[in-house]
Motif scaffolding. Sequence first.
Motif, PDB file in Angstrom:
ATOM      1  N   ASP A 221       0.858  -1.190   0.000  1.00 50.35           N
ATOM      2  CA  ASP A 221       0.000   0.000   0.000  1.00 50.35           C
ATOM      3  C   ASP A 221       0.890   1.234   0.000  1.00 50.35           C
ATOM      4  O   ASP A 221       1.417   1.635   1.032  1.00 50.35           O
ATOM      5  CB  ASP A 221      -0.919  -0.008   1.220  1.00 50.35           C
ATOM      6  N   SER A 222       1.076   1.818  -1.165  1.00 50.02           N
ATOM      7  CA  SER A 222       1.950   2.991  -1.285  1.00 50.02           C
ATOM      8  C   SER A 222       1.170   4.293  -1.352  1.00 50.02           C
ATOM      9  O   SER A 222       1.746   5.364  -1.549  1.00 50.02           O
ATOM     10  CB  SER A 222       2.827   2.861  -2.535  1.00 50.02           C
ATOM     11  N   GLY A 223      -0.157   4.223  -1.175  1.00 46.71           N
ATOM     12  CA  GLY A 223      -0.975   5.427  -1.243  1.00 46.71           C
ATOM     13  C   GLY A 223      -0.834   6.306  -0.009  1.00 46.71           C
ATOM     14  O   GLY A 223      -0.302   5.885   1.023  1.00 46.71           O
ATOM     15  N   LYS A 224      -1.349   7.512  -0.097  1.00 44.80           N
ATOM     16  CA  LYS A 224      -1.236   8.464   1.019  1.00 44.80           C
ATOM     17  C   LYS A 224      -1.981   7.988   2.260  1.00 44.80           C
ATOM     18  O   LYS A 224      -1.586   8.296   3.378  1.00 44.80           O
ATOM     19  CB  LYS A 224      -1.759   9.832   0.589  1.00 44.80           C
TER      20      LYS A 224
ATOM     21  N   ARG B   6       6.740   3.008  -1.141  1.00 44.02           N
ATOM     22  CA  ARG B   6       6.676   3.518  -2.519  1.00 44.02           C
ATOM     23  C   ARG B   6       8.064   3.605  -3.154  1.00 44.02           C
ATOM     24  O   ARG B   6       8.197   3.551  -4.380  1.00 44.02           O
ATOM     25  CB  ARG B   6       6.009   4.902  -2.549  1.00 44.02           C
TER      26      ARG B   6
ATOM     27  N   GLU C 124       8.969   0.623  -5.475  1.00 42.79           N
ATOM     28  CA  GLU C 124       8.181   0.316  -6.674  1.00 42.79           C
ATOM     29  C   GLU C 124       9.038   0.278  -7.934  1.00 42.79           C
ATOM     30  O   GLU C 124       8.818  -0.550  -8.820  1.00 42.79           O
ATOM     31  CB  GLU C 124       7.043   1.326  -6.811  1.00 42.79           C
TER      32      GLU C 124
ATOM     33  N   ASP D 116      15.581   6.409  -8.098  1.00 44.20           N
ATOM     34  CA  ASP D 116      14.355   6.721  -7.359  1.00 44.20           C
ATOM     35  C   ASP D 116      13.898   8.129  -7.674  1.00 44.20           C
ATOM     36  O   ASP D 116      14.703   8.993  -7.920  1.00 44.20           O
ATOM     37  CB  ASP D 116      14.608   6.591  -5.854  1.00 44.20           C
TER      38      ASP D 116
END
Length: 575
Positions: free
Chosen positions: A439-442, A556, A559, A575
């Motif tokens: 889960d890389s979301g805010k 994140r 990724e 990155d």
Amino acid sequence: MENIREKIVIIEAEEGSRTTLAAIMEGEGYEVSVFSSSREGLDALQHAGADLLLLDIDLCAAGMLNIQETLATIRGSGLTAAVRVIVLVCPGANNRALGLDLGADDAVSRPWEAKELLARTRVQLRARRADRQLSEQMRVAVEGQQIAHTAFDAVAVTERMASSAESLDKRLNIGFAAIFATVMVMAGIYFMFAHTAQKDLKNATIAIAGLEGGILHQQSLIADARKLHDEQSTDETALGPSGKGELQKQAQDLKAKMTKAGSGQGATLQKQLDDTNAHLRRIEQEADSAQNLIRDNVKSICLLHISVAFRDQKSGQRLRYAGMNQQGEPLQSSDGNPVLTLGGSGPEVKVDIFGTGFLAGDSGRIVTNRHVAEPWWNNDELNQMASQGFLAEMSSIHAYFPGDPRAFTGEIQDISKGTDLATVRIDMQDLKRPLLSIDSGKGGAVTGEPIVLMGYATGLAGILARTDESTVQQILTHSGGDVSQVLAELAHRDLIHPIITQGHIGDILPDKIVFDAQTTSGGSGGPLFNRKGKVIGVTYAILKGFGGSNFGIPIRFSETLLAPSIASPRTHATD
């Protein structure tokens, strides 16, 4: 002179035959390792070395391809090319001849007799000793030849000068004086070079003494495990909700007060009791969520064993111990430091590093820290060896997954330039383990929210600390203190499982997540889960001296490393 046991590796698919062969060889005093597959046996040869290989297979079509591949691998590697090989084949002279044609040193037909097999084994080991002795003699001869050439050059100078000065006593005396001076200068240069090389080895010895060596000291490891056993909580205690006991006691105290309180205090106490019970329910829900995470994800989190060796920049040889004593520990000098050398047959000097990784990409790709995959990165102690003329380099990477007795080989896949992250590709063979969800979301990481951390904090000692001391003694005695053998014993007994701790997110910064779940060295590379069971970060640092502030890299940043790629191993991602 120390008596070093000769090592024999046995590769045999049939369990009964493996046991019999091992018993026969161990009865003769040899150090024996047995494996059921060629892949495992070859990995052991590359990792720990051996003097002789007993390869017991059928020379059918598939078996012949297997032995061709196995022997080609052995003869094609500088680490194993000198290992003597005896193949055990089906009855018949043709099969023995075919085994020899394929590259074996000897072939014995089944059913074999123990006496004949031992006699042939001794013949091959004598040849192996002779090879080592010849190799050492050649090395000494080459050095002597170089010195001899220098001496001959000096003699030639002497003859020419003497010829030119036959009729002049004064010039003759001057010539001999010049020759003597030349020889003295040459000797000075030689001894200066030897002194410099000896000084480098001495300095390297001091540096190695400060590192964790590849040979474990059994008593100190037992002491460390005992200390950790006394200090650390069990997994269940680690998962126990922080403050739950205190809240339960607080609720009981409030109930007791309410029975004695007047009407004016009753409403206030009731509100405090309601708040306390609500807090308790929230903590219990978090604990249930953590238990579900353990069941679903723990088998995808591996212990990483990184072995680092050292190569001399001038000669290209790897640094070795001069020899081992009867306890399996390196020979020591009068000042208590291990005796090192660039020649000989002693074991290579290796430093063993432990870390954590987790499956997050296809083709067996796991995420971990860069400082785990490349232990010399930003490591002052390992980099100190470079100043002594020795470069740290990867010797091997092995991964151990909970519930499987095998050591899976790995190689560095991608290294991040901007963060302390890396991916390692593991040869998973037939092992099936799920990829962890990311889960890389805010909204994945939220300040104050509960988190669960899994990893192999404190490395090998931490694993040993979670079993009883008698088992630890058995494992260390059986393995002889060899790290790989210790891990093999632990994996065989299903004792390799990550430590699980629970806490909360303290702060979220652009490049890090601050959390209070407990961890320490060895836990680096461990996944950080949110309440939904998804990975939101990778553990990479602890702040010593201030409890409650450990750091993770937001997921994140991994990724780019995990993106589908056809790049070859050891590529660098940006990155």
